[in-house]
Design a protein around this motif. Structure first.
Motif, mmCIF file in Angstrom:
data_model
loop_
_atom_site.group_PDB
_atom_site.id
_atom_site.type_symbol
_atom_site.label_atom_id
_atom_site.label_comp_id
_atom_site.label_asym_id
_atom_site.label_seq_id
_atom_site.Cartn_x
_atom_site.Cartn_y
_atom_site.Cartn_z
ATOM 1 N N LYS A 1 -9.578 -4.219 -6.739
ATOM 2 C CA LYS A 1 -10.128 -4.748 -5.488
ATOM 3 C C LYS A 1 -11.248 -5.752 -5.766
ATOM 4 O O LYS A 1 -12.354 -5.664 -5.226
ATOM 5 C CB LYS A 1 -10.589 -3.608 -4.584
ATOM 6 C CG LYS A 1 -9.433 -2.714 -4.181
ATOM 7 C CD LYS A 1 -9.894 -1.483 -3.471
ATOM 8 C CE LYS A 1 -8.771 -0.576 -3.075
ATOM 9 N NZ LYS A 1 -7.686 -0.371 -3.981
ATOM 10 N N TYR B 1 -6.647 -2.894 2.885
ATOM 11 C CA TYR B 1 -5.484 -2.062 3.169
ATOM 12 C C TYR B 1 -4.898 -1.404 1.920
ATOM 13 O O TYR B 1 -3.816 -0.835 1.967
ATOM 14 C CB TYR B 1 -4.416 -2.883 3.902
ATOM 15 C CG TYR B 1 -4.834 -3.228 5.304
ATOM 16 C CD1 TYR B 1 -4.606 -2.346 6.353
ATOM 17 C CD2 TYR B 1 -5.497 -4.423 5.577
ATOM 18 C CE1 TYR B 1 -5.005 -2.642 7.647
ATOM 19 C CE2 TYR B 1 -5.906 -4.732 6.861
ATOM 20 C CZ TYR B 1 -5.659 -3.841 7.893
ATOM 21 O OH TYR B 1 -6.066 -4.140 9.165
ATOM 22 N N ASN B 2 -5.610 -1.494 0.796
ATOM 23 C CA ASN B 2 -5.185 -0.867 -0.469
ATOM 24 C C ASN B 2 -3.796 -1.310 -0.921
ATOM 25 O O ASN B 2 -2.987 -0.490 -1.370
ATOM 26 C CB ASN B 2 -5.250 0.657 -0.372
ATOM 27 C CG ASN B 2 -6.661 1.137 -0.178
ATOM 28 O OD1 ASN B 2 -7.568 0.708 -0.895
ATOM 29 N ND2 ASN B 2 -6.865 2.001 0.793
ATOM 30 N N CYS B 3 -3.528 -2.587 -0.822
ATOM 31 C CA CYS B 3 -2.255 -3.134 -1.302
ATOM 32 C C CYS B 3 -2.387 -3.375 -2.800
ATOM 33 O O CYS B 3 -2.787 -4.457 -3.235
ATOM 34 C CB CYS B 3 -1.920 -4.429 -0.573
ATOM 35 S SG CYS B 3 -1.656 -4.211 1.188
ATOM 36 N N ASP B 4 -2.088 -2.355 -3.585
ATOM 37 C CA ASP B 4 -2.322 -2.451 -5.025
ATOM 38 C C ASP B 4 -1.099 -2.121 -5.874
ATOM 39 O O ASP B 4 -1.188 -1.935 -7.067
ATOM 40 C CB ASP B 4 -3.490 -1.568 -5.440
ATOM 41 C CG ASP B 4 -3.273 -0.098 -5.149
ATOM 42 O OD1 ASP B 4 -2.177 0.270 -4.670
ATOM 43 O OD2 ASP B 4 -4.201 0.689 -5.395
ATOM 44 N N CYS B 5 0.068 -2.074 -5.252
ATOM 45 C CA CYS B 5 1.297 -1.776 -5.982
ATOM 46 C C CYS B 5 2.248 -2.980 -5.904
ATOM 47 O O CYS B 5 2.659 -3.371 -4.817
ATOM 48 C CB CYS B 5 1.968 -0.546 -5.383
ATOM 49 S SG CYS B 5 3.504 -0.115 -6.198
ATOM 50 N N THR C 1 2.012 -1.194 3.833
ATOM 51 C CA THR C 1 1.445 -2.430 4.358
ATOM 52 C C THR C 1 1.685 -3.477 3.281
ATOM 53 O O THR C 1 1.417 -3.230 2.102
ATOM 54 C CB THR C 1 -0.065 -2.277 4.621
ATOM 55 O OG1 THR C 1 -0.255 -1.248 5.585
ATOM 56 C CG2 THR C 1 -0.673 -3.570 5.120
ATOM 57 N N SER D 1 0.859 -1.180 0.000
ATOM 58 C CA SER D 1 0.000 0.000 0.000
ATOM 59 C C SER D 1 0.899 1.234 0.000
ATOM 60 O O SER D 1 2.126 1.132 0.126
ATOM 61 C CB SER D 1 -0.885 0.007 1.242
ATOM 62 O OG SER D 1 -0.096 0.251 2.398
ATOM 63 N N ARG D 2 0.293 2.391 -0.110
ATOM 64 C CA ARG D 2 1.071 3.641 -0.051
ATOM 65 C C ARG D 2 1.738 3.818 1.313
ATOM 66 O O ARG D 2 2.745 4.488 1.431
ATOM 67 C CB ARG D 2 0.182 4.839 -0.351
ATOM 68 C CG ARG D 2 -0.270 4.865 -1.785
ATOM 69 C CD ARG D 2 -0.993 6.161 -2.102
ATOM 70 N NE ARG D 2 -1.569 6.111 -3.415
ATOM 71 C CZ ARG D 2 -0.949 6.455 -4.535
ATOM 72 N NH1 ARG D 2 0.301 6.884 -4.471
ATOM 73 N NH2 ARG D 2 -1.540 6.382 -5.696
ATOM 74 N N HIS E 1 -5.895 -7.072 -7.750
ATOM 75 C CA HIS E 1 -5.564 -6.249 -6.582
ATOM 76 C C HIS E 1 -5.923 -4.793 -6.836
ATOM 77 O O HIS E 1 -6.482 -4.119 -5.968
ATOM 78 C CB HIS E 1 -4.072 -6.350 -6.243
ATOM 79 C CG HIS E 1 -3.691 -7.587 -5.504
ATOM 80 N ND1 HIS E 1 -3.936 -7.767 -4.164
ATOM 81 C CD2 HIS E 1 -3.059 -8.721 -5.915
ATOM 82 C CE1 HIS E 1 -3.480 -8.946 -3.768
ATOM 83 N NE2 HIS E 1 -2.936 -9.551 -4.827
ATOM 84 N N SER F 1 -5.846 -7.405 1.177
ATOM 85 C CA SER F 1 -5.203 -6.475 0.248
ATOM 86 C C SER F 1 -6.147 -5.366 -0.198
ATOM 87 O O SER F 1 -5.726 -4.237 -0.422
ATOM 88 C CB SER F 1 -4.633 -7.208 -0.969
ATOM 89 O OG SER F 1 -5.669 -7.810 -1.711
#
Length: 114
Positions: free
Chosen positions: A42, A51-55, A23, A19-20, A39, A48
């Motif tokens: 979403k 917690y915005n784990c998208d990178c 996380t 995430s940014r 991801h 993921s």
């Protein structure tokens, strides 16, 4: 089995999304491009997405999914034992250990600047 009697092994990837706020989410897939897209949009309500784990920050490719799953478990154990320091420091530590040769078949990590 294939027609010539050889086993067909499905390739796999162990990967780390962040995430940014760094996380981390550690996963495994047989289709990395599609999984990263899932991801980002979403597609599944899970850790993921919450917690915005998208990178995508790191991945390793394997010739078969069983080795990718074993590596995922190893990375999750590594994450638990390396609770000190920032996530970005942990990623750099992982990259350094890979350069030393602790695990074969490593791909360069994809990085995104924030």
């Amino acid at each position: 089995m294939t027609g010539n009697g050889e086993d067909h092994l499905m390739p796999g990837c162990a990967y780390i999304m962040a995430s940014r706020r760094w996380t981390l989410y550690i996963g495994v897939t047989s289709d990395l491009t599609n999984r990263v897209w899932q991801h980002k949009i979403k597609a599944f309500p899970e850790f993921s997405a919450d917690y915005n784990c998208d990178c995508l920050v790191y991945f390793e490719q394997f010739e078969d999914i069983e080795n990718a799953i074993a590596r995922e478990k190893q990375l999750k154990g590594w994450r638990a034992t390396r609770s000190c320091g920032s996530s970005s420091e942990r990623i750099r530590s992982l990259e350094t250990s890979q350069k030393i040769g602790s695990t074969p078949k490593i791909s360069k990590p994809a990085r995104r600047q924030f």
